[in-house]
Write a protein that holds these residues in place. Structure first.
Motif, PDB file in Angstrom:
ATOM      1  N   GLY A   1       0.778  -1.241   0.000  1.00  0.00           N
ATOM      2  CA  GLY A   1       0.000   0.000   0.000  1.00  0.00           C
ATOM      3  C   GLY A   1       0.805   1.285   0.000  1.00  0.00           C
ATOM      4  N   CYS A   2       2.038   1.239  -0.502  1.00  0.00           N
ATOM      5  CA  CYS A   2       2.856   2.459  -0.548  1.00  0.00           C
ATOM      6  C   CYS A   2       2.166   3.540  -1.392  1.00  0.00           C
ATOM      7  N   VAL A   3       1.368   3.094  -2.372  1.00  0.00           N
ATOM      8  CA  VAL A   3       0.689   4.056  -3.262  1.00  0.00           C
ATOM      9  C   VAL A   3      -0.298   4.956  -2.526  1.00  0.00           C
ATOM     10  N   TYR A   4      -0.729   4.530  -1.320  1.00  0.00           N
ATOM     11  CA  TYR A   4      -1.704   5.367  -0.613  1.00  0.00           C
ATOM     12  C   TYR A   4      -1.077   6.658  -0.097  1.00  0.00           C
ATOM     13  N   CYS A   5       0.240   6.667   0.071  1.00  0.00           N
ATOM     14  CA  CYS A   5       0.896   7.887   0.565  1.00  0.00           C
ATOM     15  C   CYS A   5       1.956   8.436  -0.378  1.00  0.00           C
ATOM     16  N   HIS A   6       2.361   7.639  -1.367  1.00  0.00           N
ATOM     17  CA  HIS A   6       3.447   8.095  -2.248  1.00  0.00           C
ATOM     18  C   HIS A   6       2.999   8.087  -3.704  1.00  0.00           C
ATOM     19  N   SER A   7       3.248   9.190  -4.407  1.00  0.00           N
ATOM     20  CA  SER A   7       3.001   9.219  -5.846  1.00  0.00           C
ATOM     21  C   SER A   7       4.305   8.864  -6.565  1.00  0.00           C
TER      22      SER A   7
ATOM     23  N   SER B   1      17.648   8.284  -7.108  1.00  0.00           N
ATOM     24  CA  SER B   1      18.699   9.286  -7.307  1.00  0.00           C
ATOM     25  C   SER B   1      19.002  10.000  -5.990  1.00  0.00           C
ATOM     26  N   ARG B   2      17.963  10.183  -5.127  1.00  0.00           N
ATOM     27  CA  ARG B   2      18.158  10.920  -3.859  1.00  0.00           C
ATOM     28  C   ARG B   2      18.688  10.019  -2.761  1.00  0.00           C
ATOM     29  N   ARG B   3      18.052   8.852  -2.637  1.00  0.00           N
ATOM     30  CA  ARG B   3      18.393   7.914  -1.563  1.00  0.00           C
ATOM     31  C   ARG B   3      19.086   6.736  -2.217  1.00  0.00           C
ATOM     32  N   ASP B   4      20.378   6.891  -2.477  1.00  0.00           N
ATOM     33  CA  ASP B   4      21.040   5.883  -3.308  1.00  0.00           C
ATOM     34  C   ASP B   4      21.798   4.828  -2.500  1.00  0.00           C
TER      35      ASP B   4
ATOM     36  N   THR C   1      17.194   0.854   6.987  1.00  0.00           N
ATOM     37  CA  THR C   1      16.899   1.473   8.288  1.00  0.00           C
ATOM     38  C   THR C   1      15.550   2.178   8.231  1.00  0.00           C
ATOM     39  N   HIS C   2      15.281   2.858   7.090  1.00  0.00           N
ATOM     40  CA  HIS C   2      13.994   3.550   6.940  1.00  0.00           C
ATOM     41  C   HIS C   2      12.839   2.554   6.923  1.00  0.00           C
ATOM     42  N   PHE C   3      13.036   1.392   6.299  1.00  0.00           N
ATOM     43  CA  PHE C   3      11.957   0.385   6.271  1.00  0.00           C
ATOM     44  C   PHE C   3      11.687  -0.140   7.687  1.00  0.00           C
TER      45      PHE C   3
ATOM     46  N   VAL D   1      15.773   7.559  11.015  1.00  0.00           N
ATOM     47  CA  VAL D   1      16.392   8.442  10.024  1.00  0.00           C
ATOM     48  C   VAL D   1      15.523   9.657   9.692  1.00  0.00           C
ATOM     49  N   SER D   2      14.207   9.576   9.960  1.00  0.00           N
ATOM     50  CA  SER D   2      13.309  10.714   9.716  1.00  0.00           C
ATOM     51  C   SER D   2      12.438  10.918  10.950  1.00  0.00           C
ATOM     52  N   PRO D   3      12.974  11.566  12.000  1.00  0.00           N
ATOM     53  CA  PRO D   3      12.208  11.690  13.245  1.00  0.00           C
ATOM     54  C   PRO D   3      10.823  12.297  13.015  1.00  0.00           C
ATOM     55  N   GLY D   4       9.816  11.694  13.641  1.00  0.00           N
ATOM     56  CA  GLY D   4       8.456  12.224  13.552  1.00  0.00           C
ATOM     57  C   GLY D   4       7.674  11.759  12.345  1.00  0.00           C
ATOM     58  N   THR D   5       8.261  10.905  11.500  1.00  0.00           N
ATOM     59  CA  THR D   5       7.579  10.492  10.271  1.00  0.00           C
ATOM     60  C   THR D   5       6.395   9.564  10.572  1.00  0.00           C
ATOM     61  N   ASN D   6       5.433   9.530   9.656  1.00  0.00           N
ATOM     62  CA  ASN D   6       4.362   8.534   9.797  1.00  0.00           C
ATOM     63  C   ASN D   6       4.470   7.465   8.718  1.00  0.00           C
ATOM     64  N   CYS D   7       5.651   7.352   8.087  1.00  0.00           N
ATOM     65  CA  CYS D   7       5.890   6.255   7.146  1.00  0.00           C
ATOM     66  C   CYS D   7       5.925   4.969   7.989  1.00  0.00           C
ATOM     67  N   PRO D   8       5.114   3.965   7.670  1.00  0.00           N
ATOM     68  CA  PRO D   8       4.989   2.809   8.569  1.00  0.00           C
ATOM     69  C   PRO D   8       6.246   1.931   8.609  1.00  0.00           C
TER      70      PRO D   8
HETATM   71  C1  HEC Z   1       0.786   6.671   5.963  1.00  0.00           C
HETATM   72  C2  HEC Z   1       1.504   7.177   4.850  1.00  0.00           C
HETATM   73  C3  HEC Z   1       2.687   6.435   4.317  1.00  0.00           C
HETATM   74  C4  HEC Z   1       2.715   5.151   3.798  1.00  0.00           C
HETATM   75  C5  HEC Z   1       1.579   4.136   3.691  1.00  0.00           C
HETATM   76  C6  HEC Z   1       4.057   4.943   3.304  1.00  0.00           C
HETATM   77  N1  HEC Z   1       4.819   6.058   3.519  1.00  0.00           N
HETATM   78 FE1  HEC Z   1       6.760   6.308   3.009  1.00  0.00          FE
HETATM   79  N2  HEC Z   1       6.764   8.186   3.770  1.00  0.00           N
HETATM   80  C7  HEC Z   1       5.674   8.801   4.368  1.00  0.00           C
HETATM   81  C8  HEC Z   1       6.081  10.128   4.818  1.00  0.00           C
HETATM   82  C9  HEC Z   1       5.189  11.137   5.540  1.00  0.00           C
HETATM   83  C10 HEC Z   1       7.446  10.280   4.471  1.00  0.00           C
HETATM   84  C11 HEC Z   1       8.358  11.528   4.706  1.00  0.00           C
HETATM   85  C12 HEC Z   1       9.154  11.431   5.975  1.00  0.00           C
HETATM   86  C13 HEC Z   1      10.169  10.320   5.924  1.00  0.00           C
HETATM   87  O1  HEC Z   1      11.233  10.429   5.281  1.00  0.00           O
HETATM   88  O2  HEC Z   1       9.907   9.271   6.533  1.00  0.00           O
HETATM   89  C14 HEC Z   1       7.835   9.043   3.810  1.00  0.00           C
HETATM   90  C15 HEC Z   1       9.100   8.827   3.294  1.00  0.00           C
HETATM   91  C16 HEC Z   1       9.476   7.689   2.604  1.00  0.00           C
HETATM   92  C17 HEC Z   1      10.770   7.492   1.999  1.00  0.00           C
HETATM   93  C18 HEC Z   1      11.909   8.499   1.964  1.00  0.00           C
HETATM   94  C19 HEC Z   1      11.736   9.361   0.737  1.00  0.00           C
HETATM   95  C20 HEC Z   1      12.717  10.499   0.633  1.00  0.00           C
HETATM   96  O3  HEC Z   1      12.840  11.045  -0.446  1.00  0.00           O
HETATM   97  O4  HEC Z   1      13.353  10.829   1.627  1.00  0.00           O
HETATM   98  C21 HEC Z   1      10.774   6.259   1.434  1.00  0.00           C
HETATM   99  C22 HEC Z   1      11.910   5.587   0.669  1.00  0.00           C
HETATM  100  C23 HEC Z   1       9.475   5.673   1.691  1.00  0.00           C
HETATM  101  N3  HEC Z   1       8.717   6.573   2.411  1.00  0.00           N
HETATM  102  C24 HEC Z   1       9.091   4.423   1.276  1.00  0.00           C
HETATM  103  C25 HEC Z   1       7.835   3.876   1.520  1.00  0.00           C
HETATM  104  C26 HEC Z   1       7.456   2.536   1.093  1.00  0.00           C
HETATM  105  C27 HEC Z   1       8.353   1.569   0.332  1.00  0.00           C
HETATM  106  C28 HEC Z   1       6.163   2.344   1.510  1.00  0.00           C
HETATM  107  C29 HEC Z   1       5.326   1.103   1.370  1.00  0.00           C
HETATM  108  C30 HEC Z   1       5.852  -0.093   1.994  1.00  0.00           C
HETATM  109  C31 HEC Z   1       5.735   3.575   2.187  1.00  0.00           C
HETATM  110  N4  HEC Z   1       6.777   4.466   2.174  1.00  0.00           N
HETATM  111  C32 HEC Z   1       4.483   3.760   2.718  1.00  0.00           C
HETATM  112  C33 HEC Z   1       4.417   8.271   4.510  1.00  0.00           C
HETATM  113  C34 HEC Z   1       4.019   6.994   4.133  1.00  0.00           C
END
Ligand code: HEC
Length: 212
Positions: free
Chosen positions: A64-70, A118-121, A128-130, A136-143
């Motif tokens: 479901g990454c598409v729900y938050c990322h274009s 190109s940005r996160r190479d 770590t972000h996964f 790496v991104s304090p306060g993020t809501n990326c799951p």
């Molecule tokens: C609930 C919304 C949400 C979902 C679902 C989500 N993300 Fe995110 N993501 C974010 C937000 C907000 C950020 C910006 C802050 C950060 O870097 O974490 C982010 C940042 C990122 C970044 C860093 C991008 C950059 O340019 O710094 C990556 C890579 C990423 N997400 C991958 C994923 C992947 C892969 C999935 C699916 C497994 C996913 N995200 C699902 C909200 C979401």
């Protein structure tokens, strides 16, 4: 013509017009697009995904990454995507030629990922972000995607690909480590391959300028 015949003809016309506008016209415009071939090197752009990246595309779709990322960079005329550093030019139909499904995105809670490779190479940063986005991104809501990793006791030597820099309870428990599984590696390979505007296409000239 009685009323039911007019209704039928009217409905038929509505469906016919939609089919022409939504299927036939786009097919004529884009159905025969081919990759761009370099005259000298014969390299094709966009390049095909590697096998691992193609598996990662499926992990991306399944989670479901598409729900938050274009994955579409808009032109300077219609938005600030280029100024945000999400690409050097707008994306066009040819950029998605290698995609079995184009993940243009549902909404933009997070950054556009059309060019994330190109940005996160660095794969290590992505792992770590996964596992712990907050490290790496304090306060993020990326799951967090714990299920893509194996967390276990260190037996003998620590693994070379164990995650570093986690801020949760893992560093405190010295005998444990977190190691990316196959799906984490595939997802990282997919994201690292997303460099959709790093090559030139005649139909979408570069729009990036040094002036703010
Ligand atoms: C609930 C919304 C949400 C979902 C679902 C989500 N993300 Fe995110 N993501 C974010 C937000 C907000 C950020 C910006 C802050 C950060 O870097 O974490 C982010 C940042 C990122 C970044 C860093 C991008 C950059 O340019 O710094 C990556 C890579 C990423 N997400 C991958 C994923 C992947 C892969 C999935 C699916 C497994 C996913 N995200 C699902 C909200 C979401």
């Amino acid at each position: 013509m009685n009323r039911s015949t007019s209704l039928f003809v009217g409905l038929l016309l509505v469906f016919l017009t939609s089919w022409l506008a939504l299927v036939v016209v786009p097919y004529i415009q884009m159905g025969r697009l081919l990759p761009d071939v370099d005259d000298v090197t014969q390299d094709q752009t966009p390049a095909a995904f590697s096998g691992l990246a193609e598996q990662g595309r499926q992990v991306y779709a399944a989670n479901g990454c598409v729900y938050c990322h274009s994955q579409q960079v808009r032109s300077r005329v219609s938005g600030a995507d280029i100024d945000r550093g999400w690409g050097e030019r707008r994306t066009v139909a040819r950029d998605y030629l290698r995609d079995r499904a184009a993940y243009l995105g549902e909404s933009r809670m997070g950054p556009d990922l059309a060019n994330v490779g190109s940005r996160r190479d660095k794969a290590d940063w992505l792992y770590t972000h996964f596992y712990e986005p907050d490290a790496v991104s304090p306060g993020t809501n990326c799951p967090p995607l714990h299920f893509l990793f194996s967390r276990h006791k260190i037996v003998g030597q620590p693994s070379t690909d164990a995650l570093q820099g986690l801020s949760g309870d893992v560093p405190k428990v010295h005998e444990e480590e977190v190691v990316p599984g196959h799906d984490a590696k595939a997802l990282a390979a997919y994201l690292l391959s997303l460099k959709r505007t790093s090559y030139k296409l005649a139909e979408a000239p570069e729009e990036k300028t040094d002036t703010p």
